[in-house]
Scaffold this motif. Structure first.
Motif, PDB file in Angstrom:
ATOM      1  N   ARG A 385       4.628  83.024 -22.083  1.00  0.00           N
ATOM      2  CA  ARG A 385       5.140  82.078 -21.085  1.00  0.00           C
ATOM      3  C   ARG A 385       5.889  82.878 -20.025  1.00  0.00           C
ATOM      4  NH1 ARG A 385       9.738  78.468 -20.294  1.00  0.00           N
ATOM      5  NH2 ARG A 385       9.007  76.445 -19.484  1.00  0.00           N
ATOM      6  N   VAL A 387       7.856  82.708 -16.445  1.00  0.00           N
ATOM      7  CA  VAL A 387       8.558  81.786 -15.559  1.00  0.00           C
ATOM      8  C   VAL A 387       9.094  82.585 -14.379  1.00  0.00           C
ATOM      9  CG1 VAL A 387      10.448  80.131 -15.322  1.00  0.00           C
ATOM     10  CG2 VAL A 387       9.185  80.282 -17.482  1.00  0.00           C
ATOM     11  N   ASN A 442      13.794  73.953 -10.033  1.00  0.00           N
ATOM     12  CA  ASN A 442      14.682  74.981 -10.570  1.00  0.00           C
ATOM     13  C   ASN A 442      16.158  74.641 -10.365  1.00  0.00           C
ATOM     14  OD1 ASN A 442      14.892  77.467 -11.950  1.00  0.00           O
ATOM     15  ND2 ASN A 442      15.338  78.537 -10.031  1.00  0.00           N
ATOM     16  N   ARG A 447      10.506  76.537  -9.705  1.00  0.00           N
ATOM     17  CA  ARG A 447      10.194  77.334 -10.901  1.00  0.00           C
ATOM     18  C   ARG A 447       8.702  77.209 -11.180  1.00  0.00           C
ATOM     19  NH1 ARG A 447      14.053  75.870 -14.495  1.00  0.00           N
ATOM     20  NH2 ARG A 447      12.875  74.115 -15.318  1.00  0.00           N
ATOM     21  N   VAL A 449       5.797  77.975 -13.767  1.00  0.00           N
ATOM     22  CA  VAL A 449       5.646  78.226 -15.206  1.00  0.00           C
ATOM     23  C   VAL A 449       4.178  78.534 -15.483  1.00  0.00           C
ATOM     24  CG1 VAL A 449       5.925  77.315 -17.528  1.00  0.00           C
ATOM     25  CG2 VAL A 449       7.550  76.672 -15.714  1.00  0.00           C
TER      26      VAL A 449
END
Length: 490
Positions: A385, A387, A442, A447, A449
């Motif tokens: 993941r 970010v 964010n 943000r 992802v």
């Protein structure tokens, strides 16, 4: 109606009607057969029982007693359907309700069938079934039964079964026609809607009845497909407009510079500068077309053939270090969290690096100074993941899906450098690698992802992240950015 007979639905309904008709006739025939057999058995058993009883009477009471029993049982007042006849050696009638010995041949099974003449009580000729045997002393005893009631019952049964079969087949045929007509109506509705769509009415939709059957599900799927097609067509129109706008300006500048160079009598330095500017504009155009080709190839899955094993931690770290020399100029700080060790996955290193670089460049472009950008790479149960968060203005929630489309830029004036292809390329590449990308708030900023699948060994061996800090600089001049100004961008 003629069209109905030509449809495959009608032929299928007719086929099932044929199977239904054969099944109904078989069941009714089986019922008739077993009923007739049972009636025959009952008749035979009744006659056999009567013969056994009369033989016992003859044994116990002799001829006189047998005659008395036969006279009693053949009394017309009793309304019995049994037939009796007792004759002597010369076939003279001694007792019974028959006028004489019937002219009938005994069959192999010991039974004879003959016709009864009309009497005062019976005005029609009846069929009888009987059997005979000799008694001691040369006497002959015939015991039978009038089959009029049984044959009448069989006739009524045949009539009832025939009407039942006819009614059932008629209802089955009508039901098949109605079913075929109903199915044909639903199909014709779909065909008419399809014809309207092919004629250019993209807003046409197939009506849904709300029954939840397979036709409703088909209509819903087709409507969703038409919605998707309509959105794609609208997107293509928007892309065409955007391409025209994006390419018109550099092509116009190219032509203007060349015209000015042709009509201006300047020195070599001037012409060298014109050529340099012309080359820059050509590079921008080539970058746009290359990005379109890369997106098309990624969406088609072509780069899968050249995928190899790579370390995602090393790839992300190299990208962060790539922008370190320009960090002080932008005044942006990146706090990166990455796991120790390796996170192995299969992928195309060039395309994956370019996709993540586009996301980082986007964050740099729209984050005002002073600001910060956070990159975090972690291991989850599904893989890696990544970010990328910034402190910029962010993207409105209603536009977060749209900014991934080609040439979409939330800046209507389209003055900010870029061509609106960065996020499109990033999504295509990430999907090519089996991952997903999404935009989130964010608070403040945006943000991004990204989830990517890892090799099984990397998931099992994932370690805790450690914090690193880099200063990031502005991206190079030629970039595949994305979507809009600081007030609203992708």
């Amino acid at each position: 109606m003629i069209e109905l007979f030509r449809t495959s639905t009608f032929r299928l309904a007719l086929f099932y009607f044929g199977l239904f008709a054969v099944s109904v006739l078989a069941v009714l025939g089986l019922i008739y057969y077993h009923t007739v057999v049972y009636a025959d058995q009952q008749t035979d058993e009744t006659i056999d029982a009567e013969i056994t009883g009369l033989a016992e009477q003859y044994k116990q009471r002799g001829l006189t007693g047998l005659i008395a029993v036969i006279d009693e049982r053949s009394d017309p007042g009793r309304g019995s359907s049994m037939l009796y006849l007792l004759t002597d050696q010369r076939q003279a009638v001694l007792a019974g309700n028959l006028s004489g010995w019937p002219d009938a041949t005994v069959g192999p099974d010991g039974w004879m069938r003959f016709t009864l003449d009309p009497t005062a009580t019976n005005s029609h000729r009846h069929v009888a079934q009987a059997t005979s045997f000799l008694l001691s002393g040369g006497y002959q005893l015939l015991v039978g039964r009038d089959l009029a009631e049984r044959l009448a019952f069989e006739g009524r049964m045949i009539e009832a079964l025939s009407w039942s079969a006819a009614l059932t087949l008629a209802l089955g045929l009508c039901g098949g026609l109605l079913m075929s007509r109903g199915v044909l109506t639903r199909i014709e509705t779909i065909n008419r809607a399809s014809d309207r769509v092919m004629a250019g009415d993209l807003g046409r939709r197939i009506p849904v009845r709300g029954t939840g059957d397979e036709f409703d599900r088909l209509a819903q799927n087709l409507n969703q497909m038409l919605d998707r097609i309509e959105r794609l067509m609208e997107g293509m129109r928007q892309v065409t407009d955007n391409i025209a706008h994006d390419l018109r300006s550099p092509l116009g500048r190219l032509r203007s510079r060349i015209e000015m160079a042709l009509i201006t009598d300047e020195g070599p330095e001037y012409y060298r500068e014109v050529l340099r500017q012309t080359t820059d504009e050509a590079d921008h155009l080539l970058a746009t077309f290359n990005a379109l080709l890369d997106i098309a190839e990624a969406e088609a899955g072509s780069p899968r053939a050249v995928m190899s094993e790579l370390n995602l931690v090393e790839l992300v770290g190299d990208l962060v270090e790539l922008y370190e020399p320009s960090a002080d100029e932008q005044g942006l700080v990146l706090e990166a969290q990455m796991p120790d060790g390796k996170l192995d996955m299969r992928g195309n290193r060039h395309l994956l690096s370019r996709a993540i670089a586009n996301l980082v460049e986007n964050a740099i472009k729209y984050t005002p100074s002073p600001g910060r950008i956070d990159v975090a790479l972690t291991v989850t149960g599904d893989g890696a993941r990544l970010v990328i968060g910034d402190s910029g203005p962010g993207v409105p929630a209603e536009s977060r899906d749209r900014v991934f489309d080609r040439f979409v830029r939330l800046e209507t004036s389209r003055t900010t450098q870029g061509n609106g292809l960065g996020l499109s390329l990033a999504r295509a590449v990430i999907r090519l690698h089996g991952g997903k990308v999404a935009l989130e708030d964010n608070e403040p900023g945006l943000r991004v992802v990204v989830t990517l699948p890892l090799l099984a060994a990397s998931i099992a061996a994932g370690e805790a992240p450690s914090a690193l800090r880099w200063a990031l600089a502005a991206p190079p001049a030629a970039n595949q950015d994305d979507a809009g100004p600081a007030a609203a961008r992708s």
